[in-house]
Scaffold this motif. Structure first.
Motif, PDB file in Angstrom:
ATOM      1  N   THR A  14       0.823  -1.198   0.000  1.00 42.06           N
ATOM      2  CA  THR A  14       0.000   0.000   0.000  1.00 42.06           C
ATOM      3  C   THR A  14       0.863   1.256   0.000  1.00 42.06           C
ATOM      4  O   THR A  14       0.585   2.205  -0.746  1.00 42.06           O
ATOM      5  CB  THR A  14      -0.939   0.004   1.218  1.00 42.06           C
ATOM      6  OG1 THR A  14      -1.729  -1.185   1.178  1.00 42.06           O
ATOM      7  CG2 THR A  14      -1.842   1.213   1.227  1.00 42.06           C
ATOM      8  N   LEU A  17       2.328   1.657  -3.406  1.00 44.86           N
ATOM      9  CA  LEU A  17       1.266   2.042  -4.324  1.00 44.86           C
ATOM     10  C   LEU A  17       0.904   3.510  -4.147  1.00 44.86           C
ATOM     11  O   LEU A  17       0.707   4.232  -5.118  1.00 44.86           O
ATOM     12  CB  LEU A  17       0.034   1.156  -4.092  1.00 44.86           C
ATOM     13  CG  LEU A  17      -1.161   1.391  -4.983  1.00 44.86           C
ATOM     14  CD1 LEU A  17      -0.823   1.062  -6.427  1.00 44.86           C
ATOM     15  CD2 LEU A  17      -2.322   0.538  -4.527  1.00 44.86           C
ATOM     16  N   LEU A  21       0.880   6.304  -6.978  1.00 44.14           N
ATOM     17  CA  LEU A  21      -0.395   6.927  -7.311  1.00 44.14           C
ATOM     18  C   LEU A  21      -0.360   8.436  -7.118  1.00 44.14           C
ATOM     19  O   LEU A  21      -0.971   9.176  -7.887  1.00 44.14           O
ATOM     20  CB  LEU A  21      -1.512   6.314  -6.475  1.00 44.14           C
ATOM     21  CG  LEU A  21      -1.783   4.853  -6.776  1.00 44.14           C
ATOM     22  CD1 LEU A  21      -2.832   4.311  -5.824  1.00 44.14           C
ATOM     23  CD2 LEU A  21      -2.218   4.661  -8.200  1.00 44.14           C
ATOM     24  N   VAL A  55     -15.722   4.213  -7.706  1.00 35.88           N
ATOM     25  CA  VAL A  55     -15.007   3.925  -6.453  1.00 35.88           C
ATOM     26  C   VAL A  55     -15.924   4.165  -5.263  1.00 35.88           C
ATOM     27  O   VAL A  55     -15.985   3.349  -4.337  1.00 35.88           O
ATOM     28  CB  VAL A  55     -13.714   4.768  -6.341  1.00 35.88           C
ATOM     29  CG1 VAL A  55     -13.147   4.727  -4.931  1.00 35.88           C
ATOM     30  CG2 VAL A  55     -12.678   4.280  -7.345  1.00 35.88           C
ATOM     31  N   GLU A  78      -8.849  -7.082  -4.139  1.00 40.02           N
ATOM     32  CA  GLU A  78      -8.771  -7.368  -5.576  1.00 40.02           C
ATOM     33  C   GLU A  78     -10.177  -7.469  -6.177  1.00 40.02           C
ATOM     34  O   GLU A  78     -10.426  -6.952  -7.273  1.00 40.02           O
ATOM     35  CB  GLU A  78      -8.010  -8.666  -5.816  1.00 40.02           C
ATOM     36  CG  GLU A  78      -7.732  -8.939  -7.265  1.00 40.02           C
ATOM     37  CD  GLU A  78      -6.837 -10.153  -7.471  1.00 40.02           C
ATOM     38  OE1 GLU A  78      -7.016 -10.809  -8.506  1.00 40.02           O
ATOM     39  OE2 GLU A  78      -5.982 -10.428  -6.618  1.00 40.02           O
ATOM     40  N   PHE A  81     -11.540  -3.971  -6.498  1.00 35.18           N
ATOM     41  CA  PHE A  81     -10.915  -3.273  -7.618  1.00 35.18           C
ATOM     42  C   PHE A  81     -11.535  -3.719  -8.940  1.00 35.18           C
ATOM     43  O   PHE A  81     -11.895  -2.894  -9.781  1.00 35.18           O
ATOM     44  CB  PHE A  81      -9.403  -3.525  -7.635  1.00 35.18           C
ATOM     45  CG  PHE A  81      -8.718  -2.872  -8.799  1.00 35.18           C
ATOM     46  CD1 PHE A  81      -8.259  -1.573  -8.703  1.00 35.18           C
ATOM     47  CD2 PHE A  81      -8.552  -3.541 -10.006  1.00 35.18           C
ATOM     48  CE1 PHE A  81      -7.646  -0.946  -9.780  1.00 35.18           C
ATOM     49  CE2 PHE A  81      -7.937  -2.932 -11.089  1.00 35.18           C
ATOM     50  CZ  PHE A  81      -7.492  -1.634 -10.976  1.00 35.18           C
ATOM     51  N   LYS A  85     -13.616  -1.536 -11.687  1.00 30.91           N
ATOM     52  CA  LYS A  85     -13.184  -1.391 -13.079  1.00 30.91           C
ATOM     53  C   LYS A  85     -14.311  -1.755 -14.033  1.00 30.91           C
ATOM     54  O   LYS A  85     -14.528  -1.069 -15.038  1.00 30.91           O
ATOM     55  CB  LYS A  85     -11.967  -2.267 -13.347  1.00 30.91           C
ATOM     56  CG  LYS A  85     -11.477  -2.143 -14.762  1.00 30.91           C
ATOM     57  CD  LYS A  85     -10.029  -1.927 -14.825  1.00 30.91           C
ATOM     58  CE  LYS A  85      -9.595  -1.741 -16.258  1.00 30.91           C
ATOM     59  NZ  LYS A  85      -8.420  -2.506 -16.559  1.00 30.91           N
ATOM     60  N   ASN A 112      -6.740   1.769 -14.598  1.00 31.09           N
ATOM     61  CA  ASN A 112      -6.283   1.105 -13.373  1.00 31.09           C
ATOM     62  C   ASN A 112      -5.657   2.104 -12.411  1.00 31.09           C
ATOM     63  O   ASN A 112      -5.967   2.121 -11.219  1.00 31.09           O
ATOM     64  CB  ASN A 112      -5.258   0.007 -13.690  1.00 31.09           C
ATOM     65  CG  ASN A 112      -5.865  -1.202 -14.343  1.00 31.09           C
ATOM     66  OD1 ASN A 112      -7.076  -1.386 -14.358  1.00 31.09           O
ATOM     67  ND2 ASN A 112      -5.013  -2.041 -14.896  1.00 31.09           N
ATOM     68  N   ASN A 113      -4.771   2.928 -12.938  1.00 32.34           N
ATOM     69  CA  ASN A 113      -4.092   3.907 -12.093  1.00 32.34           C
ATOM     70  C   ASN A 113      -5.053   4.971 -11.573  1.00 32.34           C
ATOM     71  O   ASN A 113      -4.916   5.429 -10.438  1.00 32.34           O
ATOM     72  CB  ASN A 113      -2.941   4.553 -12.859  1.00 32.34           C
ATOM     73  CG  ASN A 113      -1.798   3.591 -13.072  1.00 32.34           C
ATOM     74  OD1 ASN A 113      -1.599   2.652 -12.309  1.00 32.34           O
ATOM     75  ND2 ASN A 113      -1.036   3.799 -14.125  1.00 32.34           N
ATOM     76  N   GLU A 116      -6.924   3.353  -8.685  1.00 38.63           N
ATOM     77  CA  GLU A 116      -6.047   3.242  -7.516  1.00 38.63           C
ATOM     78  C   GLU A 116      -5.792   4.611  -6.886  1.00 38.63           C
ATOM     79  O   GLU A 116      -5.761   4.745  -5.657  1.00 38.63           O
ATOM     80  CB  GLU A 116      -4.739   2.571  -7.915  1.00 38.63           C
ATOM     81  CG  GLU A 116      -4.928   1.103  -8.248  1.00 38.63           C
ATOM     82  CD  GLU A 116      -3.704   0.451  -8.858  1.00 38.63           C
ATOM     83  OE1 GLU A 116      -2.665   1.126  -9.045  1.00 38.63           O
ATOM     84  OE2 GLU A 116      -3.788  -0.741  -9.161  1.00 38.63           O
ATOM     85  N   VAL A 119      -8.921   5.599  -4.918  1.00 40.82           N
ATOM     86  CA  VAL A 119      -9.001   4.828  -3.671  1.00 40.82           C
ATOM     87  C   VAL A 119      -8.034   5.412  -2.651  1.00 40.82           C
ATOM     88  O   VAL A 119      -8.378   5.629  -1.486  1.00 40.82           O
ATOM     89  CB  VAL A 119      -8.712   3.333  -3.917  1.00 40.82           C
ATOM     90  CG1 VAL A 119      -8.538   2.575  -2.619  1.00 40.82           C
ATOM     91  CG2 VAL A 119      -9.840   2.705  -4.733  1.00 40.82           C
ATOM     92  N   TRP A 120      -6.811   5.704  -3.089  1.00 39.27           N
ATOM     93  CA  TRP A 120      -5.813   6.297  -2.207  1.00 39.27           C
ATOM     94  C   TRP A 120      -6.284   7.639  -1.675  1.00 39.27           C
ATOM     95  O   TRP A 120      -6.170   7.940  -0.487  1.00 39.27           O
ATOM     96  CB  TRP A 120      -4.492   6.449  -2.971  1.00 39.27           C
ATOM     97  CG  TRP A 120      -3.423   7.112  -2.168  1.00 39.27           C
ATOM     98  CD1 TRP A 120      -2.591   6.530  -1.261  1.00 39.27           C
ATOM     99  CD2 TRP A 120      -3.072   8.498  -2.199  1.00 39.27           C
ATOM    100  NE1 TRP A 120      -1.747   7.466  -0.724  1.00 39.27           N
ATOM    101  CE2 TRP A 120      -2.028   8.673  -1.278  1.00 39.27           C
ATOM    102  CE3 TRP A 120      -3.538   9.607  -2.908  1.00 39.27           C
ATOM    103  CZ2 TRP A 120      -1.430   9.922  -1.060  1.00 39.27           C
ATOM    104  CZ3 TRP A 120      -2.952  10.826  -2.687  1.00 39.27           C
ATOM    105  CH2 TRP A 120      -1.917  10.978  -1.781  1.00 39.27           C
TER     106      TRP A 120
END
Length: 126
Positions: A14, A17, A21, A55, A78, A81, A85, A112-113, A116, A119-120
């Motif tokens: 995390t 990531l 991100l 999200v 996962e 995610f 998507k 994808n990025n 992410e 989410v971050w």
């Protein structure tokens, strides 16, 4: 012991990531202003808005329930995610998908990025 190891690994992943991100989010925001084509800028903004919506939906409908029950691990992350998507791709119109494919070498990686990064961002608001 297994739970501790899993938590340590997830924490390390995390953190890595988050750093990536943060860079991606800054890069997209900086370069979004440089885009001359309004159509392309609009498509990117639309995609990012849809990512935010997806999200938030996944968080509200899936993630929060699992976290409240103490059952949110790597497999569930996962699954969340992937569900997000699918929602994003379903909500994007064909024109926006086409523009993203033309503008980004890998539109799948972009999405994808973006997921992410959102989410971050949500995790760090709290």
């Amino acid at each position: 012991m297994n739970d501790i190891l899993t938590n340590v690994i997830l924490t390390i992943l995390t953190a890595a990531l988050f750093a990536g991100l943060k860079y991606l989010t800054e890069y997209v925001n900086e370069n979004k202003a440089k885009i001359k084509d309004e159509r392309v800028r609009g498509a990117i903004e639309k995609a990012l808005e849809i990512v935010t919506l997806a999200v938030n939906i996944t968080n509200q409908n899936f993630v929060q329930d699992l976290k409240d029950k103490g059952g949110f691990g790597k497999a569930e992350a996962e699954e969340a995610f992937n569900a997000t998507k699918v929602k994003v791709i379903d909500m994007l119109d064909d024109e926006t998908k086409k523009i993203l494919e033309q503008e980004f070498e890998n539109s799948n990686k972009f999405l994808n990025n973006a997921i992410e990064a959102k989410v971050w961002e949500n995790k760090n608001k709290k």
